[in-house]
Every structure is written in C-alpha cells, then in structure tokens.
Design a protein around this motif. Structure first.
Motif, PDB file in Angstrom:
ATOM      1  N   ARG A  13       0.786  -0.825  -0.062  1.00  0.00           N
ATOM      2  CA  ARG A  13      -0.229  -0.030   0.113  1.00  0.00           C
ATOM      3  C   ARG A  13       0.837   1.414   0.283  1.00  0.00           C
ATOM      4  O   ARG A  13       1.843   1.593   0.366  1.00  0.00           O
ATOM      5  CB  ARG A  13      -0.818  -0.354   1.469  1.00  0.00           C
ATOM      6  CG  ARG A  13      -2.119  -1.325   1.218  1.00  0.00           C
ATOM      7  CD  ARG A  13      -2.398  -1.153   1.796  1.00  0.00           C
ATOM      8  NE  ARG A  13      -4.067  -2.073   2.767  1.00  0.00           N
ATOM      9  CZ  ARG A  13      -4.526  -1.917   1.416  1.00  0.00           C
ATOM     10  NH1 ARG A  13      -5.638  -0.682   0.862  1.00  0.00           N
ATOM     11  NH2 ARG A  13      -5.917  -2.625   1.427  1.00  0.00           N
ATOM     12  N   SER A  16       1.443   7.765   2.734  1.00  0.00           N
ATOM     13  CA  SER A  16       0.639   9.733   2.553  1.00  0.00           C
ATOM     14  C   SER A  16       2.247   9.875   2.732  1.00  0.00           C
ATOM     15  O   SER A  16       2.000  10.842   2.127  1.00  0.00           O
ATOM     16  CB  SER A  16      -0.126   9.676   3.424  1.00  0.00           C
ATOM     17  OG  SER A  16       0.888   9.703   5.155  1.00  0.00           O
ATOM     18  N   ASN A  45      -5.341   7.797   0.183  1.00  0.00           N
ATOM     19  CA  ASN A  45      -5.129   6.038   0.937  1.00  0.00           C
ATOM     20  C   ASN A  45      -4.307   5.509  -0.253  1.00  0.00           C
ATOM     21  O   ASN A  45      -3.705   6.586  -1.278  1.00  0.00           O
ATOM     22  CB  ASN A  45      -6.648   5.282   0.288  1.00  0.00           C
ATOM     23  CG  ASN A  45      -7.537   5.654  -0.769  1.00  0.00           C
ATOM     24  OD1 ASN A  45      -6.238   6.085  -2.245  1.00  0.00           O
ATOM     25  ND2 ASN A  45      -8.824   5.277  -0.752  1.00  0.00           N
ATOM     26  N   ASP A  46      -4.425   4.528  -0.442  1.00  0.00           N
ATOM     27  CA  ASP A  46      -2.935   3.184  -0.959  1.00  0.00           C
ATOM     28  C   ASP A  46      -2.973   4.021  -2.970  1.00  0.00           C
ATOM     29  O   ASP A  46      -2.407   3.809  -3.326  1.00  0.00           O
ATOM     30  CB  ASP A  46      -3.044   2.502  -0.712  1.00  0.00           C
ATOM     31  CG  ASP A  46      -4.786   1.510  -1.129  1.00  0.00           C
ATOM     32  OD1 ASP A  46      -5.304   1.807  -0.449  1.00  0.00           O
ATOM     33  OD2 ASP A  46      -4.409   0.047  -1.865  1.00  0.00           O
ATOM     34  N   CYS A  50      -8.425  11.204  -1.245  1.00  0.00           N
ATOM     35  CA  CYS A  50      -8.548  11.335  -0.433  1.00  0.00           C
ATOM     36  C   CYS A  50     -10.270  11.888  -0.051  1.00  0.00           C
ATOM     37  O   CYS A  50     -10.916  12.546  -1.143  1.00  0.00           O
ATOM     38  CB  CYS A  50      -7.914  13.051   0.264  1.00  0.00           C
ATOM     39  SG  CYS A  50      -8.322  14.011   1.182  1.00  0.00           S
TER      40      CYS A  50
END
Length: 437
Positions: A13, A16, A45-46, A50
């Motif tokens: 993943r 940020s 996220n991965d 957002c």
C-alpha cells in the motif's frame, strides 16, 4: 499511515508520505494551493484518494473554507487532482450514481500525471480556460474571472454552465464571500494567469473524439488543449475509452452526471478499464484462459515489481487448484515482461564508499540511467509499461531538476524478450512495437 507489510502475499500500500513527497516537489507558485495539496496527501489512501471535508482541510491549513474551495478548484483546473461527487442514499450508503444527498467529494491526486504540464498550467504557460479566454475576449463579458486583481463577484453566463455559481475574483477578500455555497458543492477557482495565445486550428482526430464522446463539451478549449498533448497512440486509446465510457453510462439504471471531457482526458489511468467496455473492443479472454500466477514465482515477482513502479493495485492472492496459492494474470504474459525478471532484485543506487566521499557525507550513486521526459528512451519505456500494467511510470527528478524516469537499460525488451543494444536501428524497432501499448 502504514506503507508496507512484510507478510508474503499481501499487496503493498502506498503511504501518505509518498503522496506528500509528490505534492511537496510540485512547483505551483501558489502557497495556499500547495499547502492544501500537502494536506490532501496526508489523508490519501493507497490509491491517492482522499475523502476529507472542507472544514477538516481548512483547519489543517489555517485557511478559510471559501479559500479551500477556491484552491481545490484551482488544483483541479491545473490537473493536480480530480474531484468525483459522492452521494448518500436513504440507507446511508455512499455512491457515485447521484442517489440521495450530496456529501463530501472524493478527491483523487493525479500521481501519474505529467508534472511539467501541471506546473506549466499553474504558471499560466498553458491556458487552462475555455474558448473565450483563449481567444483573448474580455473575461468579464463572459463570466470568467480575470487573473488580475479585482473586487466583487463576476456573473456567470447561464447559457455556458448553468449549474456553476458565481466565482470569486483573485482580489476578492475572504470576508466578502456571501455568494459562496457551502460544502459539498465546490466553488470554481480563479484562472491561472494567461501565458500566450493558443492556436485555434483543430488538431488531428479531435472531431473523431467529439463524435465518440457523444455529449456536448462545455469546456471545449480546455479539453482540446489536453488532446493536443497526447501522442497518436494515446489518442486512439482515448477515443476507444470514450466509447466505452458512453456505453457504461448508458448501461446504468440511473446514469451519473457526465464527467467533463478535459478531466476524462487527464485521468489516463481510467482509460484501459473504459476501453475494454467499448462496443468495438476485442472480446475479453475468459478467466480460465489466463495463466495462473503462482505466488513467489518469477512471473509473480515481475508483476508485483511492475505494479509497484506504476502505483497499480496488487493482485489478490487466493487458493488455486492443487493447493497452489496465486492469482489469474490480468492479461497473457509475454516474453518481454518475463525479460524484466533479471532486474527485479537489482538496486537502482548505492551509497558512496568512504574513499569516494572523503570528509563529506556519503551520497547516493545511481546505478540506473536517467532518461528525461521527451527523450526516445523515455517514450519507449512509458509505452511498454502502459502495455504491461495499463499505467505509465511516475516521473522523478535528477540532480539537475529534470523530469524523467530511471531504468536499468536505455530501451525496454523487445516483444521476443531480447534486449536492444542501442542505436538508431533499435530505436526504430521499438518505435514500431509502440503500437502495442
């Protein structure tokens, strides 16, 4: 925010801090927009997505809510983000089909976008406006905010885009924003400064794209500017993706609002999925016809390495026939992809030895070559990665600040798995193969 796990089989993943590094390296010439983009990165996220409210972002950046709205629209216009409207139905389930009440937008960072184009739009070197602004008309006459300092709100022509409220001029103070609407409806931003004239000649294939899009294109000049930047191969893929997008919308019980054409052309990562839905797309291979990739095999190591390089989601491991854990390949595995296996475990750099560094702090020494954006090697590798994974390689910078990519060899492997030795003949041969991706 976690970045990776060491447990075998679990997909990597993206953290940020990686999205934050991308945002930090952008040169926007706009402190508020950059501060906001870095705040968005911390919530991503991965997949670079957002979901954070206006109030949250305003609190994190010490900006007023109306400033956050304006800078979000500015970031969208220059291609750093796209925003997808989200809704909550009567059962509290989020959806993008327009069912229920509008809620916080899904803000997606365009991590694979061309950084040079984003920075050029931010500087105003590339127009980010519609036909009237490009032709040099007075923006106030058509409801477009001038980039120059001015007070008050400009009226937006209702026959251009009725759903958009009046936008705030650059000189408009924060406490004079009674016309601004509250979240979740976003407020359009001021334009980046104009940076020269735009040719009004229609580029090759533009009329064909308009026919494939099958909907009126409101931001016509903005979409045309995106089209001009595409290669011939990308234009063909964009046209097929547009046909697939139209087919997908028609197949929905309640079709969602039409995405702006210029945003569709910027989000190249979505093209392969829509292209596969086009009525004239080749029939997809049945899952049983695709190879089973065993976890830990050479094919698995190559695929995972490629997906990490291009920020594509890793495949889900599951149990297969005979107890062998793995997954189905998304497409047939070619000899050129397998040729990358010899570079998967190679390091792209090393630290200087004490003798090399002397009294200075040891620095990083790159073992892989750097190929700047615009070079033939850069284009060849990007074409091949799009063919393998459906996404291009994100840009990085060298010591001189140039945008480009680092790869173990100047040229990607040929279709038969052999490697190009370099030279004009190899360059031409790889260019001929470029139609594959």
């Amino acid at each position: 925010m976690t970045t990776t796990t060491t447990k075998t089989g679990r997909r990597r993943r993206f953290a940020s801090d990686e999205a934050h590094a991308w945002a930090r390296n952008l040169r926007l010439g706009n402190p508020h927009a950059k501060s906001l983009l870095r705040a968005i990165a911390l919530y991503s996220n991965d997949e670079g997505s957002c979901i954070a409210g206006i109030g949250t972002l305003a609190e994190d950046t010490d900006l007023s809510p109306d400033t956050v709205r304006k800078r979000l629209a500015f970031l969208e216009e220059i291609g750093a983000i796209i925003r997808l409207p989200r809704f909550l139905d009567d059962k509290g389930r989020a959806n993008t089909e327009g069912r229920g009440k509008r809620t916080t937008d899904d803000i997606r960072m365009q991590l694979d976008a061309d950084v040079d184009l984003i920075e050029a739009r931010a500087r105003g070197d590339l127009p980010a406006d519609d036909d009237d602004a490009a032709e040099g008309c007075d923006p106030a006459d058509e409801g477009v905010v001038s980039p120059r300092h001015q007070q008050g709100l400009n009226e937006v022509s209702s026959d251009v885009q009725p759903s958009v409220r009046t936008r705030l001029a650059l000189g408009q103070p924060s406490d004079s924003s009674e016309g601004l609407i509250s979240e979740p409806e976003p407020e359009p931003s001021p334009q980046p400064p104009s940076g020269g004239s735009v040719s009004q000649a229609e580029p090759d294939g533009w009329k064909d794209f308009e026919a494939d899009w099958a909907e009126p294109i409101v931001r016509h000049q903005l979409a045309m500017n995106e089209w001009v930047a595409l290669s011939d191969a990308d234009r063909l893929l964009a046209r097929q993706a547009a046909r697939g997008y139209v087919a997908w919308r028609k197949g929905q019980k309640k079709p969602p609002n039409v995405l702006s054409a210029h945003l569709f052309l910027r989000d190249r990562g979505a093209w392969p999925g829509f292209a596969a839905r086009a009525p004239d797309a080749p029939a997809r291979a049945a899952e049983s016809d695709l190879p089973w990739i065993v976890e830990g095999s050479a094919e698995d190591r190559v695929i995972r390495w490629l997906y990490r390089r291009t920020n594509v989601a890793q495949p889900l491991i599951r149990a297969g026939d005979g107890g062998k854990r793995g997954y189905r390949a998304r497409k047939p595995i070619g000899a050129d992809l397998l040729a990358m296996a010899e570079h998967v475990d190679q390091r792209a750099w090393r630290l200087q030895t004490s003798d090399e560094a002397g009294e200075a702090t040891p620095r990083r020494v790159w073992l892989w070559g750097f190929y700047p954006q615009g070079s033939a090697e850069y284009a060849a590798w990007q074409r091949r990665f799009r063919d393998w994974t459906g996404a291009g390689l994100p840009n990085e910078r060298d010591d001189a600040g140039r945008q480009g990519i680092r790869m173990p060899r100047p040229w990607p492997p040929r279709v038969d798995g052999t490697w190009a030795a370099g030279g004009a003949d190899d360059e031409q041969g790889l260019a001929d193969e470029g139609g594959r991706g």
